[in-house]
Write a protein that holds these residues in place. Structure first.
Motif, mmCIF file in Angstrom:
data_model
loop_
_atom_site.group_PDB
_atom_site.id
_atom_site.type_symbol
_atom_site.label_atom_id
_atom_site.label_comp_id
_atom_site.label_asym_id
_atom_site.label_seq_id
_atom_site.Cartn_x
_atom_site.Cartn_y
_atom_site.Cartn_z
ATOM 1 N N LEU A 38 0.824 -1.202 0.000
ATOM 2 C CA LEU A 38 0.000 0.000 0.000
ATOM 3 C C LEU A 38 0.860 1.254 0.000
ATOM 4 O O LEU A 38 0.541 2.243 -0.654
ATOM 5 C CB LEU A 38 -0.906 0.025 1.235
ATOM 6 C CG LEU A 38 -1.869 -1.146 1.420
ATOM 7 C CD1 LEU A 38 -2.625 -0.986 2.728
ATOM 8 C CD2 LEU A 38 -2.831 -1.238 0.249
ATOM 9 N N ARG A 39 1.949 1.181 0.738
ATOM 10 C CA ARG A 39 2.847 2.338 0.860
ATOM 11 C C ARG A 39 4.242 1.851 1.196
ATOM 12 O O ARG A 39 4.401 0.850 1.893
ATOM 13 C CB ARG A 39 2.344 3.295 1.945
ATOM 14 C CG ARG A 39 3.042 4.650 1.930
ATOM 15 C CD ARG A 39 2.443 5.598 2.947
ATOM 16 N NE ARG A 39 3.055 6.910 2.848
ATOM 17 C CZ ARG A 39 2.898 7.889 3.739
ATOM 18 N NH1 ARG A 39 2.123 7.690 4.805
ATOM 19 N NH2 ARG A 39 3.494 9.065 3.576
ATOM 20 N N SER A 80 -6.173 1.491 3.035
ATOM 21 C CA SER A 80 -5.392 1.766 4.235
ATOM 22 C C SER A 80 -6.218 2.468 5.301
ATOM 23 O O SER A 80 -6.104 2.177 6.494
ATOM 24 C CB SER A 80 -4.174 2.620 3.855
ATOM 25 O OG SER A 80 -3.352 2.843 4.976
ATOM 26 N N CYS A 91 -5.323 2.349 -2.932
ATOM 27 C CA CYS A 91 -4.534 1.834 -1.807
ATOM 28 C C CYS A 91 -4.747 2.684 -0.563
ATOM 29 O O CYS A 91 -4.811 2.163 0.552
ATOM 30 C CB CYS A 91 -3.055 1.783 -2.188
ATOM 31 S SG CYS A 91 -2.642 0.456 -3.341
ATOM 32 N N ASP A 92 -4.863 3.999 -0.744
ATOM 33 C CA ASP A 92 -5.100 4.889 0.386
ATOM 34 C C ASP A 92 -6.458 4.602 1.024
ATOM 35 O O ASP A 92 -6.587 4.584 2.256
ATOM 36 C CB ASP A 92 -5.026 6.344 -0.082
ATOM 37 C CG ASP A 92 -5.208 7.325 1.063
ATOM 38 O OD1 ASP A 92 -4.276 7.462 1.877
ATOM 39 O OD2 ASP A 92 -6.289 7.954 1.153
ATOM 40 N N ARG A 116 -4.123 -5.706 7.411
ATOM 41 C CA ARG A 116 -3.041 -4.755 7.190
ATOM 42 C C ARG A 116 -1.892 -5.044 8.149
ATOM 43 O O ARG A 116 -2.098 -5.190 9.360
ATOM 44 C CB ARG A 116 -3.545 -3.327 7.394
ATOM 45 C CG ARG A 116 -2.496 -2.280 7.134
ATOM 46 C CD ARG A 116 -3.074 -0.884 7.238
ATOM 47 N NE ARG A 116 -2.038 0.095 7.468
ATOM 48 C CZ ARG A 116 -2.264 1.389 7.671
ATOM 49 N NH1 ARG A 116 -3.492 1.843 7.672
ATOM 50 N NH2 ARG A 116 -1.273 2.218 7.878
ATOM 51 N N TYR A 135 -1.109 -5.019 2.631
ATOM 52 C CA TYR A 135 -2.423 -5.597 2.868
ATOM 53 C C TYR A 135 -2.395 -7.043 2.419
ATOM 54 O O TYR A 135 -1.961 -7.352 1.306
ATOM 55 C CB TYR A 135 -3.550 -4.841 2.167
ATOM 56 C CG TYR A 135 -4.870 -5.152 2.843
ATOM 57 C CD1 TYR A 135 -5.232 -4.473 3.993
ATOM 58 C CD2 TYR A 135 -5.690 -6.182 2.400
ATOM 59 C CE1 TYR A 135 -6.395 -4.798 4.684
ATOM 60 C CE2 TYR A 135 -6.846 -6.520 3.083
ATOM 61 C CZ TYR A 135 -7.193 -5.821 4.227
ATOM 62 O OH TYR A 135 -8.323 -6.156 4.924
#
Length: 254
Positions: free
Chosen positions: A13-14, A103, A99-100, A34, A28
């Motif tokens: 995701l990041r 999250s 993705c944000d 997560r 994820y």
């Protein structure tokens, strides 16, 4: 959590630079929700990880699980790199916002295979066809995320009184559409916007319905207010790739 190893699929995701050579990852996974992880030495020139720890990579990973919040990446093999979407600003931005949203809506390690597979499917669609970065497709994805999280808005009848006719507005607080008698705290929702939400729920993600920009703005507000009132999450506004000037640069965190 006892110290042990875990092999899992994961979507990045990041990816955040940490220290002189490491990366901290927000991941994820299908069975563990997560997770946070650290990839030691990932930014070194000869790192065994290469570039595969960047956002949007779909990986098969081995993690050494710690007692804290950050596990350690011991290996990572690429399942899908999603290279083509990185070459298009609209697709890149849509992937980052997808993705944000995941999250923000799914912050814990509670398992949700449906969320994982929805995100994986969305990234695959964005990779294959730039049309899936359109506002309608992004809203369809967010609406399905709400469903996966148990926050499905009421669309068949008034969320306040149950009336099935004269539906004229949407109330995030009430949890869905409302009739003319209950619309005091609602915002107007056009018939087209209502139809878009219903169709987006019923169709596969790859077949998101079309709607006017006005109706899509109303649909986005309905989705955002549902997330705020019931998931207590503020979703980033969509960038509306349908109207972005060509050549605009998209920055992905990392």
């Amino acid at each position: 959590m006892a110290s042990r190893s875990l092999r899992t699929e994961a979507i990045v995701l990041r990816s955040i630079r940490f220290g002189e050579a490491d990366r901290i990852l927000h991941l994820y996974t299908p069975e563990h929700g997560r997770l946070g992880a650290i990839a030691k030495g990932a930014r070194k020139t000869r790192s065994r990880f290469g570039a595969r720890l960047e956002p949007f990579f779909h990986l098969s990973m081995n993690l050494h699980l710690s007692r804290g919040d950050l596990h350690t990446v011991t290996s990572a093999d690429t399942i899908a790199a999603h290279g083509p979407l990185r070459e298009r600003a609209d697709s890149l931005d849509a992937a980052a916002r997808a993705c944000d949203a995941v999250s923000r809506l799914f912050e814990t390690d509670d398992p949700s295979p449906a969320v994982f597979h929805l995100l994986a499917n969305n990234l695959t669609l964005l990779d294959g066809d730039p049309r899936h970065a359109a506002t309608a497709a992004q809203l369809a994805f967010r609406l399905k995320l709400l469903v996966a999280g148990g926050f499905t808005p009421q669309l068949a009848s008034c969320a306040s009184c149950g009336e099935s006719d004269h539906l004229a507005g949407f109330s995030g607080a009430a949890g869905g559409v409302v009739c003319t008698a209950c619309e005091a705290s609602a915002f107007p929702l056009s018939q087209e916007a209502h139809g878009f939400l219903v169709a987006a729920l019923g169709r596969p993600l790859a077949d998101a319905p079309a709607a006017s920009q006005r109706s899509l703005r109303q649909a986005e507000r309905a989705i955002s207010e549902t997330a705020e009132h019931h998931a207590h999450v503020h979703l980033r506004a969509l960038a509306r790739p349908d109207h972005r000037p060509s050549g605009q640069t998209i920055r992905v965190p990392g």
